[in-house]
Design a protein around this motif. Structure first.
Motif, PDB file in Angstrom:
ATOM      1  N   SER A 148       8.148  19.172 -32.130  1.00  0.00           N
ATOM      2  CA  SER A 148       9.423  18.455 -32.040  1.00  0.00           C
ATOM      3  C   SER A 148       9.366  17.373 -30.956  1.00  0.00           C
ATOM      4  O   SER A 148       8.566  17.455 -30.020  1.00  0.00           O
ATOM      5  CB  SER A 148      10.564  19.429 -31.734  1.00  0.00           C
ATOM      6  N   GLU A 149      10.237  16.380 -31.105  1.00  0.00           N
ATOM      7  CA  GLU A 149      10.319  15.328 -30.088  1.00  0.00           C
ATOM      8  C   GLU A 149      10.751  15.918 -28.750  1.00  0.00           C
ATOM      9  O   GLU A 149      10.351  15.435 -27.699  1.00  0.00           O
ATOM     10  CB  GLU A 149      11.297  14.234 -30.530  1.00  0.00           C
ATOM     11  N   ARG A 150      11.548  16.957 -28.789  1.00  0.00           N
ATOM     12  CA  ARG A 150      12.016  17.604 -27.557  1.00  0.00           C
ATOM     13  C   ARG A 150      10.838  18.212 -26.791  1.00  0.00           C
ATOM     14  O   ARG A 150      10.771  18.123 -25.566  1.00  0.00           O
ATOM     15  CB  ARG A 150      13.051  18.689 -27.900  1.00  0.00           C
ATOM     16  N   VAL A 151       9.891  18.814 -27.517  1.00  0.00           N
ATOM     17  CA  VAL A 151       8.705  19.387 -26.881  1.00  0.00           C
ATOM     18  C   VAL A 151       7.877  18.273 -26.237  1.00  0.00           C
ATOM     19  O   VAL A 151       7.374  18.418 -25.126  1.00  0.00           O
ATOM     20  CB  VAL A 151       7.855  20.190 -27.895  1.00  0.00           C
ATOM     21  N   VAL A 152       7.783  17.136 -26.930  1.00  0.00           N
ATOM     22  CA  VAL A 152       7.065  15.985 -26.379  1.00  0.00           C
ATOM     23  C   VAL A 152       7.745  15.531 -25.092  1.00  0.00           C
ATOM     24  O   VAL A 152       7.105  15.349 -24.055  1.00  0.00           O
ATOM     25  CB  VAL A 152       6.985  14.821 -27.404  1.00  0.00           C
ATOM     26  N   GLU A 153       9.042  15.363 -25.158  1.00  0.00           N
ATOM     27  CA  GLU A 153       9.816  14.906 -23.992  1.00  0.00           C
ATOM     28  C   GLU A 153       9.656  15.864 -22.810  1.00  0.00           C
ATOM     29  O   GLU A 153       9.418  15.430 -21.679  1.00  0.00           O
ATOM     30  CB  GLU A 153      11.295  14.803 -24.390  1.00  0.00           C
ATOM     31  N   ASP A 154       9.757  17.165 -23.072  1.00  0.00           N
ATOM     32  CA  ASP A 154       9.607  18.159 -22.004  1.00  0.00           C
ATOM     33  C   ASP A 154       8.225  18.089 -21.372  1.00  0.00           C
ATOM     34  O   ASP A 154       8.087  18.173 -20.150  1.00  0.00           O
ATOM     35  CB  ASP A 154       9.852  19.575 -22.541  1.00  0.00           C
ATOM     36  N   SER A 157       7.872  15.010 -19.147  1.00  0.00           N
ATOM     37  CA  SER A 157       8.594  15.225 -17.896  1.00  0.00           C
ATOM     38  C   SER A 157       7.804  16.150 -16.962  1.00  0.00           C
ATOM     39  O   SER A 157       7.640  15.865 -15.770  1.00  0.00           O
ATOM     40  CB  SER A 157       9.966  15.825 -18.196  1.00  0.00           C
ATOM     41  N   LYS A 158       7.298  17.245 -17.504  1.00  0.00           N
ATOM     42  CA  LYS A 158       6.526  18.184 -16.693  1.00  0.00           C
ATOM     43  C   LYS A 158       5.222  17.548 -16.204  1.00  0.00           C
ATOM     44  O   LYS A 158       4.797  17.785 -15.070  1.00  0.00           O
ATOM     45  CB  LYS A 158       6.237  19.457 -17.484  1.00  0.00           C
ATOM     46  N   ALA A 159       4.607  16.740 -17.037  1.00  0.00           N
ATOM     47  CA  ALA A 159       3.360  16.067 -16.646  1.00  0.00           C
ATOM     48  C   ALA A 159       3.615  15.138 -15.464  1.00  0.00           C
ATOM     49  O   ALA A 159       2.830  15.104 -14.506  1.00  0.00           O
ATOM     50  CB  ALA A 159       2.776  15.294 -17.825  1.00  0.00           C
ATOM     51  N   MET A 160       4.711  14.392 -15.516  1.00  0.00           N
ATOM     52  CA  MET A 160       5.000  13.463 -14.422  1.00  0.00           C
ATOM     53  C   MET A 160       5.300  14.223 -13.133  1.00  0.00           C
ATOM     54  O   MET A 160       4.873  13.804 -12.057  1.00  0.00           O
ATOM     55  CB  MET A 160       6.148  12.534 -14.812  1.00  0.00           C
ATOM     56  N   LYS A 161       5.979  15.362 -13.250  1.00  0.00           N
ATOM     57  CA  LYS A 161       6.246  16.183 -12.065  1.00  0.00           C
ATOM     58  C   LYS A 161       4.943  16.732 -11.485  1.00  0.00           C
ATOM     59  O   LYS A 161       4.763  16.752 -10.263  1.00  0.00           O
ATOM     60  CB  LYS A 161       7.200  17.324 -12.414  1.00  0.00           C
ATOM     61  N   GLU A 162       4.033  17.155 -12.369  1.00  0.00           N
ATOM     62  CA  GLU A 162       2.746  17.672 -11.902  1.00  0.00           C
ATOM     63  C   GLU A 162       1.941  16.579 -11.199  1.00  0.00           C
ATOM     64  O   GLU A 162       1.279  16.839 -10.189  1.00  0.00           O
ATOM     65  CB  GLU A 162       1.936  18.245 -13.075  1.00  0.00           C
ATOM     66  N   ILE A 163       1.997  15.376 -11.724  1.00  0.00           N
ATOM     67  CA  ILE A 163       1.263  14.264 -11.105  1.00  0.00           C
ATOM     68  C   ILE A 163       1.849  13.954  -9.726  1.00  0.00           C
ATOM     69  O   ILE A 163       1.113  13.793  -8.754  1.00  0.00           O
ATOM     70  CB  ILE A 163       1.276  13.025 -12.022  1.00  0.00           C
ATOM     71  N   LYS A 164       3.171  13.908  -9.648  1.00  0.00           N
ATOM     72  CA  LYS A 164       3.810  13.657  -8.354  1.00  0.00           C
ATOM     73  C   LYS A 164       3.451  14.746  -7.352  1.00  0.00           C
ATOM     74  O   LYS A 164       3.140  14.454  -6.193  1.00  0.00           O
ATOM     75  CB  LYS A 164       5.331  13.599  -8.512  1.00  0.00           C
ATOM     76  N   LEU A 165       3.452  15.993  -7.806  1.00  0.00           N
ATOM     77  CA  LEU A 165       3.111  17.109  -6.942  1.00  0.00           C
ATOM     78  C   LEU A 165       1.664  16.986  -6.454  1.00  0.00           C
ATOM     79  O   LEU A 165       1.378  17.178  -5.265  1.00  0.00           O
ATOM     80  CB  LEU A 165       3.311  18.430  -7.679  1.00  0.00           C
ATOM     81  N   TYR A 166       0.762  16.633  -7.345  1.00  0.00           N
ATOM     82  CA  TYR A 166      -0.639  16.455  -6.976  1.00  0.00           C
ATOM     83  C   TYR A 166      -0.771  15.369  -5.896  1.00  0.00           C
ATOM     84  O   TYR A 166      -1.473  15.558  -4.916  1.00  0.00           O
ATOM     85  CB  TYR A 166      -1.476  16.082  -8.200  1.00  0.00           C
ATOM     86  N   PHE A 167      -0.099  14.253  -6.109  1.00  0.00           N
ATOM     87  CA  PHE A 167      -0.170  13.165  -5.129  1.00  0.00           C
ATOM     88  C   PHE A 167       0.442  13.594  -3.799  1.00  0.00           C
ATOM     89  O   PHE A 167      -0.079  13.245  -2.735  1.00  0.00           O
ATOM     90  CB  PHE A 167       0.499  11.897  -5.672  1.00  0.00           C
ATOM     91  N   ASN A 168       1.536  14.347  -3.841  1.00  0.00           N
ATOM     92  CA  ASN A 168       2.151  14.835  -2.609  1.00  0.00           C
ATOM     93  C   ASN A 168       1.246  15.812  -1.885  1.00  0.00           C
ATOM     94  O   ASN A 168       1.028  15.695  -0.672  1.00  0.00           O
ATOM     95  CB  ASN A 168       3.490  15.536  -2.915  1.00  0.00           C
TER      96      ASN A 168
END
Length: 173
Positions: A148-154, A157-168
């Protein structure tokens, strides 16, 4: 080499029996009749040219469907505008801070982005790559991966949070 690829006559028979199925399959994904025919035609040309080196472990029809699916993906990749990784504002669009990442070293940023992506679950990394690197829309990704598009969207969102966390966590900000 499987028997159907041994002779031109066998190959012609395969072509006539499966061509319409493959075009219909491609059309269901592309919604473009000419493009679907072109992709399928290219698949049969590749199949014939590579027949000596092909090892098919399932049915020839399954193999053809896979080739058509890959042909569609290749077409999308070639014709979609790639997202520039240096455009950090799009990748980190949830961040309100300006200049969230320093502009000084794009190569270093890309290497660190790859490292962060390698820590993701495989499916999430695939979805992120299809969207942010290859430029596919959520709808295109959902159709391609049959989710579903919702699974893609989720997952984005989670990928971007993981990337930010990695950089932090690695003091790369």
């Amino acid at each position: 080499m499987i028997e159907v690829l041994n002779s031109a006559n066998s190959f012609k028979k395969l072509y006539h029996e499966t061509y319409s199925l493959m075009v219909n399959f491609a059309y269901s994904k592309t919604r473009d009749s000419e493009l679907s025919q072109e992709i399928v035609q290219n698949v049969y040309v590749k199949l014939w040219k590579g027949r000596q080196n092909i090892e098919i472990r399932s049915s020839i029809e399954s193999y053809l469907y896979s080739m058509v699916k890959n042909g569609i993906i290749d077409h999308i990749r070639k014709h979609k505008k790639l997202v520039e990784l240096s455009d950090r504002s799009e990748i980190y669009n949830e961040t309100e801070e300006e200049n969230y990442f320093p502009e000084e070293n794009d190569i270093e940023f890309k290497v660190n982005l790859q490292r962060a992506m390698m820590k993701m679950k495989e499916k999430r990394r695939q979805i992120f790559t299809l969207n942010k690197i290859e430029g596919l829309t959520y709808k295109e990704i959902s159709e391609y991966l049959q989710i579903s598009e919702r699974v893609v969207e989720d997952n984005i969102s989670k990928a971007m949070k993981e990337i930010k966390l990695y950089f932090n966590e690695n003091n790369l900000l």
